[in-house]
Design a protein around this motif. Structure first.
Motif, PDB file in Angstrom:
ATOM      1  N   TRP A 108      28.190  41.172  27.767  1.00 15.19           N
ATOM      2  CA  TRP A 108      28.578  42.513  27.272  1.00 15.19           C
ATOM      3  C   TRP A 108      28.475  41.672  25.579  1.00 15.19           C
ATOM      4  N   LEU A 109      27.381  42.743  24.909  1.00 15.47           N
ATOM      5  CA  LEU A 109      27.283  42.263  24.020  1.00 15.47           C
ATOM      6  C   LEU A 109      27.197  43.984  22.982  1.00 15.47           C
ATOM      7  N   MET A 110      28.092  43.976  21.720  1.00 16.33           N
ATOM      8  CA  MET A 110      27.685  44.566  20.687  1.00 16.33           C
ATOM      9  C   MET A 110      27.483  45.250  20.167  1.00 16.33           C
ATOM     10  N   ALA A 111      26.369  45.955  19.748  1.00 17.83           N
ATOM     11  CA  ALA A 111      25.106  46.030  19.169  1.00 17.83           C
ATOM     12  C   ALA A 111      26.194  47.074  17.698  1.00 17.83           C
ATOM     13  N   ALA A 112      25.791  46.897  16.959  1.00 17.45           N
ATOM     14  CA  ALA A 112      26.981  47.408  15.256  1.00 17.45           C
ATOM     15  C   ALA A 112      26.515  46.934  14.173  1.00 17.45           C
ATOM     16  N   ILE A 113      24.815  46.255  14.609  1.00 16.51           N
ATOM     17  CA  ILE A 113      23.813  46.359  13.307  1.00 16.51           C
ATOM     18  C   ILE A 113      23.992  47.639  12.767  1.00 16.51           C
ATOM     19  N   VAL A 114      23.707  47.927  11.038  1.00 21.93           N
ATOM     20  CA  VAL A 114      23.665  49.009  10.718  1.00 21.93           C
ATOM     21  C   VAL A 114      21.615  49.533  10.456  1.00 21.93           C
ATOM     22  N   GLY A 115      21.381  50.691  10.801  1.00 21.58           N
ATOM     23  CA  GLY A 115      20.037  51.002  10.931  1.00 21.58           C
ATOM     24  C   GLY A 115      19.374  50.521  11.534  1.00 21.58           C
ATOM     25  N   ASN A 116      17.559  50.488  11.705  1.00 20.69           N
ATOM     26  CA  ASN A 116      16.982  50.518  12.485  1.00 20.69           C
ATOM     27  C   ASN A 116      16.973  48.881  12.463  1.00 20.69           C
ATOM     28  N   ALA A 117      17.212  47.586  11.909  1.00 21.09           N
ATOM     29  CA  ALA A 117      17.268  46.691  11.708  1.00 21.09           C
ATOM     30  C   ALA A 117      18.143  46.016  13.201  1.00 21.09           C
ATOM     31  N   GLY A 118      18.753  47.068  13.713  1.00 22.31           N
ATOM     32  CA  GLY A 118      19.623  46.172  14.711  1.00 22.31           C
ATOM     33  C   GLY A 118      18.368  46.896  16.234  1.00 22.31           C
ATOM     34  N   LEU A 119      17.327  47.041  16.636  1.00 17.58           N
ATOM     35  CA  LEU A 119      16.547  47.852  17.206  1.00 17.58           C
ATOM     36  C   LEU A 119      16.046  46.510  17.955  1.00 17.58           C
ATOM     37  N   ALA A 120      15.039  45.711  17.118  1.00 18.82           N
ATOM     38  CA  ALA A 120      14.842  44.787  17.734  1.00 18.82           C
ATOM     39  C   ALA A 120      15.682  44.014  18.367  1.00 18.82           C
ATOM     40  N   PRO A 121      16.854  43.167  17.579  1.00 21.34           N
ATOM     41  CA  PRO A 121      17.787  42.687  18.390  1.00 21.34           C
ATOM     42  C   PRO A 121      18.512  42.725  19.911  1.00 21.34           C
ATOM     43  N   THR A 122      18.862  44.404  19.985  1.00 26.65           N
ATOM     44  CA  THR A 122      19.886  44.905  20.558  1.00 26.65           C
ATOM     45  C   THR A 122      18.502  44.730  22.222  1.00 26.65           C
ATOM     46  N   LEU A 123      17.477  45.401  21.463  1.00 22.81           N
ATOM     47  CA  LEU A 123      16.300  45.181  22.934  1.00 22.81           C
ATOM     48  C   LEU A 123      16.364  44.150  23.222  1.00 22.81           C
ATOM     49  N   ALA A 124      16.305  43.085  22.692  1.00 25.12           N
ATOM     50  CA  ALA A 124      16.289  41.764  22.796  1.00 25.12           C
ATOM     51  C   ALA A 124      17.300  41.035  24.208  1.00 25.12           C
ATOM     52  N   ALA A 125      18.864  42.086  23.453  1.00 25.85           N
ATOM     53  CA  ALA A 125      20.037  42.092  24.989  1.00 25.85           C
ATOM     54  C   ALA A 125      19.496  42.702  26.053  1.00 25.85           C
ATOM     55  N   ALA A 126      18.817  44.016  25.232  1.00 24.32           N
ATOM     56  CA  ALA A 126      18.465  44.763  27.022  1.00 24.32           C
ATOM     57  C   ALA A 126      17.976  44.654  27.850  1.00 24.32           C
ATOM     58  N   ARG A 127      16.676  43.733  27.415  1.00 21.35           N
ATOM     59  CA  ARG A 127      16.200  43.111  28.064  1.00 21.35           C
ATOM     60  C   ARG A 127      16.119  42.260  29.151  1.00 21.35           C
ATOM     61  N   ARG A 128      17.303  41.432  28.326  1.00 19.34           N
ATOM     62  CA  ARG A 128      17.867  40.193  29.251  1.00 19.34           C
ATOM     63  C   ARG A 128      18.936  40.674  30.012  1.00 19.34           C
ATOM     64  N   GLY A 129      19.176  42.235  30.310  1.00 17.26           N
ATOM     65  CA  GLY A 129      20.807  42.320  31.251  1.00 17.26           C
ATOM     66  C   GLY A 129      21.613  42.803  30.719  1.00 17.26           C
ATOM     67  N   ALA A 130      21.899  42.300  30.040  1.00 13.17           N
ATOM     68  CA  ALA A 130      23.309  42.735  29.167  1.00 13.17           C
ATOM     69  C   ALA A 130      23.693  43.428  29.032  1.00 13.17           C
ATOM     70  N   ASP A 131      25.481  44.288  29.076  1.00  9.01           N
ATOM     71  CA  ASP A 131      25.734  45.362  28.934  1.00  9.01           C
ATOM     72  C   ASP A 131      25.731  45.964  27.858  1.00  9.01           C
ATOM     73  N   ILE A 132      24.764  46.378  26.706  1.00  6.98           N
ATOM     74  CA  ILE A 132      24.816  46.717  25.650  1.00  6.98           C
ATOM     75  C   ILE A 132      26.010  48.093  25.071  1.00  6.98           C
ATOM     76  N   ALA A 133      26.919  47.679  24.374  1.00  6.21           N
ATOM     77  CA  ALA A 133      27.611  48.431  23.929  1.00  6.21           C
ATOM     78  C   ALA A 133      27.211  49.120  22.320  1.00  6.21           C
TER      79      ALA A 133
END
Ligand code: NAD
Ligand code: MG
Length: 388
Positions: free
Chosen positions: A100-125
């Protein structure tokens, strides 16, 4: 998962408003007895990041600012906590095994890391709405290919998620996003023209980070949320309504084909949405202030004014144009917002700049890959910077 009975979690943006609320929920729901924190990330507030990492016993702490690596390393000396920095550090945090990963970076800076977590199959909050505004269906696709769940944390979308039964999706007619109206709900355009960032940041109901607070005042936050709702719940633009509701008690609603409207209500406290995303499909126990309906007495609703708040109109335009216009709107908005915070442009100029950038970049082709999204974001920022 790690040891017997513990869940592994990561929080991107742990030092922010959503991040600190997430750690509060984690601690209230059992802390170290139930959860192992794989990674925490922050940016400039190194003392807070280090304090959090020690307190929860994180495996890895990352600052997004590569110049602060040494400072974080020193602050965590002797703790046994791993340290990383910069973009590669954020990716390392996102890719570290945590269910489980909380994606709480502000702005577009959060896109790349959140995407990396999504690709490996984490549940994305997902608190970072910009992922969906900029990358839209490509982001949704990455989550579904990865095989994890997408758990909306934005209070409106979390409310819709709570009342939307999967086997009733076919009968959804509309969603109604509530908006507090922000601090300028009753202000005239002339009064808004000269407000400063300090005035704009004072939200009447919610306590949030600086940028989202100012976006609430301009209603760009609601504009982003319209686009977010569209992708999250696969809606047509005409199925998304916005209603101003100054008390922020009704967090949003779903209207069905039989005329029923289902709403989720609560006191404005982000820990409800965070706790729901962490406990889903169950519910947890949280010490959130309970609604007292007699004391509340009334709930008010009013139509939003798109003349004073053009952001809403721009969101519709971006949705109708489709393609990459969400990334253009968001990139231009982030650049204009930073200029407003620095006092370089006025409050109303933010929407004017976003609209001009959308005019200038209306021919950008639809995104096929994530690189197209990052390129459109960059182009929008450059174009906005040129106008400022
Ligand atoms: P915040 O400014 O309080 O915190 C932002 C976090 O991101 C901090 O940990 C900060 O260190 C980190 N950060 C900042 N710039 C960064 C960068 N360039 N690279 C990596 N990390 C960086 O923001 P917030 O209010 O907690 O909002 C976080 C996200 O959640 C936003 O997308 C916001 O729209 C969304 N959201 C917030 C709320 C709320 O109540 N605060 C509600 C709904 C949605
Ligand atoms: Mg919201």
């Amino acid at each position: 998962s790690g040891e017997k009975g513990t869940r592994r979690l990561t929080i991107l943006g742990s030092t922010g408003s959503i991040g600190t609320n997430t750690l509060d929920v984690v601690e209230r729901l059992g802390g170290r007895d139930r959860f192992q924190i794989a990674a925490l990330t922050g940016n400039g507030n190194i003392p807070l990041l280090a304090e959090q990492a020690r307190r929860v016993g994180a495996e890895l702490a990352v600052t997004a600012d590569e110049h602060r690596y040494g400072e974080l390393k020193d602050a965590l000396a002797g703790s046994g906590i791993e340290v990383a920095a910069g973009r590669s550090g954020l990716t390392e945090a996102a890719e570290r095994d945590a269910g489980w990963l909380m994606a709480a970076i502000v702005g577009n800076a959060g896109l790349a890391p959140t995407l990396a977590a999504a690709r490996r199959g984490a549940d994305i909050a997902l608190a970072n709405k910009e992922c969906l505004v900029s990358a839209g269906s490509l982001f949704i696709e990455a989550v579904s290919k990865g095989g994890g769940r997408l758990l909306p944390v934005d209070s409106e979308h979390n409310a819709i998620f709570q009342v939307l039964e999967n086997d009733q999706r076919h009968a959804v007619e509309r969603v109604v996003l509530t908006a507090s109206g922000g601090p300028f709900r009753t202000k005239t355009l002339d009064e808004m023209r000269h407000v400063t960032a300090d005035i704009a940041r004072a939200h009447p109901n919610w306590s949030m980070g600086l940028k989202i607070s100012i976006d609430s005042a301009s209603m760009f936050n609601k504009a982003l949320e319209m686009i977010e709702a569209r992708h999250l719940f696969r809606l047509r633009p005409d199925q998304i309504e916005v209603i101003v509701h100054p008390q922020s008690v009704v967090h949003s609603m779903v209207g069905y084909s039989d005329g029923s409207v289902l709403a989720q209500l609560g006191c404005p406290d982000m820990r409800t949405a965070i706790g729901y995303a962490l406990s889903y499909p169950k519910r947890c126990e949280l010490p959130i202030e309970r609604l007292d309906f007699a004391k509340l007495a009334r709930l008010d609703f009013e139509a939003p004014d798109e003349t004073r708040f053009p952001a809403l109109r721009l969101a519709r335009r971006a949705m109708e144009a489709g393609g990459i216009q969400g990334a253009v709107l968001n990139g231009a908005k982030e650049t204009a917002l930073e200029a407003f915070i620095k006092g370089r442009i006025g409050f109303l100029a933010m929407a004017e700049i976003v609209e001009k950038v959308m005019d200038l970049l209306s021919d950008l082709p639809a995104a096929v890959t994530m690189d197209d999204v990052f390129a459109a974001d960059k182009k929008a920022r450059q174009t906005a910077a040129g106008l400022i």
